[in-house]
Design a protein around this motif. Structure first.
Motif, PDB file in Angstrom:
ATOM      1  N   THR A 126       0.824  -1.212   0.000  1.00  6.33           N
ATOM      2  CA  THR A 126       0.000   0.000   0.000  1.00  6.33           C
ATOM      3  C   THR A 126       0.856   1.258   0.000  1.00  6.33           C
ATOM      4  OG1 THR A 126      -1.713  -1.177   1.240  1.00  6.33           O
ATOM      5  CG2 THR A 126      -1.844   1.232   1.228  1.00  6.33           C
ATOM      6  N   GLY A 127       2.025   1.183   0.604  1.00  3.75           N
ATOM      7  CA  GLY A 127       2.873   2.360   0.735  1.00  3.75           C
ATOM      8  C   GLY A 127       3.992   2.445  -0.269  1.00  3.75           C
ATOM      9  N   ILE A 128       4.009   1.562  -1.280  1.00  4.02           N
ATOM     10  CA  ILE A 128       5.090   1.579  -2.262  1.00  4.02           C
ATOM     11  C   ILE A 128       4.569   2.142  -3.585  1.00  4.02           C
ATOM     12  CG2 ILE A 128       6.747   0.177  -3.552  1.00  4.02           C
ATOM     13  CD1 ILE A 128       6.835  -1.719  -1.192  1.00  4.02           C
ATOM     14  N   PRO A 129       5.090   3.267  -4.036  1.00  6.21           N
ATOM     15  CA  PRO A 129       4.554   3.950  -5.227  1.00  6.21           C
ATOM     16  C   PRO A 129       5.141   3.445  -6.536  1.00  6.21           C
ATOM     17  CG  PRO A 129       6.270   5.283  -4.263  1.00  6.21           C
ATOM     18  CD  PRO A 129       6.148   4.057  -3.384  1.00  6.21           C
ATOM     19  N   GLY A 130       4.973   2.162  -6.790  1.00  6.14           N
ATOM     20  CA  GLY A 130       5.514   1.610  -8.026  1.00  6.14           C
ATOM     21  C   GLY A 130       4.606   0.530  -8.556  1.00  6.14           C
ATOM     22  N   ALA A 131       5.126  -0.331  -9.424  1.00  3.91           N
ATOM     23  CA  ALA A 131       4.353  -1.417 -10.007  1.00  3.91           C
ATOM     24  C   ALA A 131       5.075  -2.739  -9.767  1.00  3.91           C
ATOM     25  CB  ALA A 131       4.145  -1.184 -11.502  1.00  3.91           C
ATOM     26  N   VAL A 132       4.385  -3.828 -10.080  1.00 10.10           N
ATOM     27  CA  VAL A 132       4.887  -5.166  -9.806  1.00 10.10           C
ATOM     28  C   VAL A 132       6.234  -5.421 -10.484  1.00 10.10           C
ATOM     29  CG1 VAL A 132       4.463  -7.606 -10.359  1.00 10.10           C
ATOM     30  CG2 VAL A 132       2.681  -6.237  -9.257  1.00 10.10           C
ATOM     31  N   GLY A 133       6.400  -4.982 -11.737  1.00 10.57           N
ATOM     32  CA  GLY A 133       7.657  -5.215 -12.439  1.00 10.57           C
ATOM     33  C   GLY A 133       8.851  -4.647 -11.699  1.00 10.57           C
ATOM     34  N   GLY A 134       8.714  -3.414 -11.235  1.00 10.02           N
ATOM     35  CA  GLY A 134       9.794  -2.792 -10.477  1.00 10.02           C
ATOM     36  C   GLY A 134      10.011  -3.466  -9.137  1.00 10.02           C
ATOM     37  N   ALA A 135       8.917  -3.881  -8.493  1.00 14.21           N
ATOM     38  CA  ALA A 135       9.019  -4.573  -7.205  1.00 14.21           C
ATOM     39  C   ALA A 135       9.782  -5.883  -7.359  1.00 14.21           C
ATOM     40  CB  ALA A 135       7.628  -4.827  -6.639  1.00 14.21           C
ATOM     41  N   LEU A 136       9.523  -6.581  -8.462  1.00 11.75           N
ATOM     42  CA  LEU A 136      10.222  -7.834  -8.717  1.00 11.75           C
ATOM     43  C   LEU A 136      11.712  -7.591  -8.957  1.00 11.75           C
ATOM     44  CD1 LEU A 136       7.641  -9.453 -11.169  1.00 11.75           C
ATOM     45  CD2 LEU A 136       8.103 -10.175  -8.814  1.00 11.75           C
ATOM     46  N   ARG A 137      12.028  -6.548  -9.712  1.00  9.09           N
ATOM     47  CA  ARG A 137      13.422  -6.270 -10.061  1.00  9.09           C
ATOM     48  C   ARG A 137      14.228  -5.825  -8.851  1.00  9.09           C
ATOM     49  NH1 ARG A 137      16.855  -8.005 -13.452  1.00  9.09           N
ATOM     50  NH2 ARG A 137      15.399  -7.748 -15.208  1.00  9.09           N
TER      51      ARG A 137
END
Length: 324
Positions: free
Chosen positions: A134-145
């Motif tokens: 909820t507090g991370i301003p990004g998307a799944v692709g960036g989260a994975l990387r």
């Protein structure tokens, strides 16, 4: 600076394969339009694939010597004023922005799904462990990387497997172990373009999950400059400490260079407060790193990803050229 850069058109290199490509091809697309900082020069060619298969077709057709760069939502990204040579791939919401509940507290999420949406869909299915998104301003692709994390949780704790396309256009699947996760980092090949991933959480009551999400959201609202043009956390936390404490101890809270400023609310956030250029922002970041090293002995490392070319004659050296 951005508008002065103009690259040669790359589309002729695709030859007859152009007829088989269903996505959008945009020469000299200004990347300031897609980054949260609202700065940066053009992509020589931007490609927005229709789906995973379309991406594979494009990459097979693209000559091997053309560099490929992937950008996501642009939240944790600083594109330099000289832009990015080669192809910039930006996955669109339509083909890569869906979440599917698979049962057994597992979810399949496209790489373009905002982290906050993944948390929301997990809550709907009574799947715990995702509230920190909820507090991370990004998307799944960036989260994975980058193994995005917050509040004691990380992406690696949830990933089952990751789907990707190689530079040669092969569609592959990687296990959690094959991703090679470490703190804010993955050792998976940089040539891989992540398209989706399967995540696994745990059974939890929806009202409990939503209470956690509300707590995360309230903390972010109170402690971070979320309504500003920013890239989120600028520097990684040093071992045994926090980046903001280091920035503060170096006297850099509120430090400003041109239109770029370190936030006074949360001094590990860098802001575009007045028509900053990418040069302003990166110069400010390197000045903070230099001050922190000199005054605290701590070598801060960038968490924001910096891509592209400097405008000729306006290059910036790490730590502003100081010997470190």
């Amino acid at each position: 600076m951005s508008q002065a850069v103009n690259y040669p058109d790359l589309t002729p290199l695709l030859g007859d394969s152009l007829d088989d490509i269903r996505g959008r091809l945009i020469p000299n697309q200004l990347l300031s339009a897609v980054t949260w900082f609202r700065v940066g020069g053009p992509a020589q060619l931007m490609f927005q694939p229709a789906d995973e298969a379309d991406l594979a077709v494009f990459l097979k057709a693209l000559p091997d010597d053309v560099p490929v760069t992937v950008v996501g939502l642009g939240s944790n990204l600083l594109v330099r004023d000289g832009g990015i040579e080669g192809v910039v791939i930006r996955l669109p919401i339509r083909g890569f922005g869906q979440v599917e509940y698979l049962g057994g507290h597992k979810l399949l999420a496209g790489a373009c799904v905002p982290d906050k949406k993944l948390a929301e869909e997990a809550a709907k299915s009574g799947t715990g462990g995702f509230a920190f998104y909820t507090g991370i301003p990004g998307a799944v692709g960036g989260a994975l990387r980058m193994n995005a994390g917050a509040h004691g949780s990380e992406t690696k704790d949830l990933v089952v497997n990751v789907n990707a396309v190689t530079r040669s256009g092969e569609i592959v699947t990687l296990s959690n172990e094959e991703m090679g996760y470490a703190y804010r980092h993955s050792f998976a090949s940089k040539d891989l373009i992540f398209t989706s991933a399967v995540f696994a959480g745990r059974a939890q009551k929806e009202d409990e999950i939503r209470a956690e999400m509300a707590e995360v959201g309230a903390h972010r609202e109170k402690a971070q400059p979320i309504r500003e043009k920013t890239g989120g956390s600028t520097f990684k936390n040093p071992e045994g400490s926090s980046a903001w404490r280091t920035v503060d101890a170096a006297g850099c809270r509120g430090l400003q260079v041109g239109g770029a400023k370190m936030s006074e609310l949360h001094c590990n956030f860098m802001l575009n407060v007045s028509d900053a250029t990418a040069h302003d922002l990166e110069w400010l970041g390197e000045q903070v790193r230099s001050e922190a090293l000199e005054k605290t002995g701590t070598r801060l490392e960038w968490e924001i990803k910096r891509l592209g070319k400097f405008v000729q004659g306006a290059e910036i050296q790490p730590f502003l050229g100081k010997v470190v």
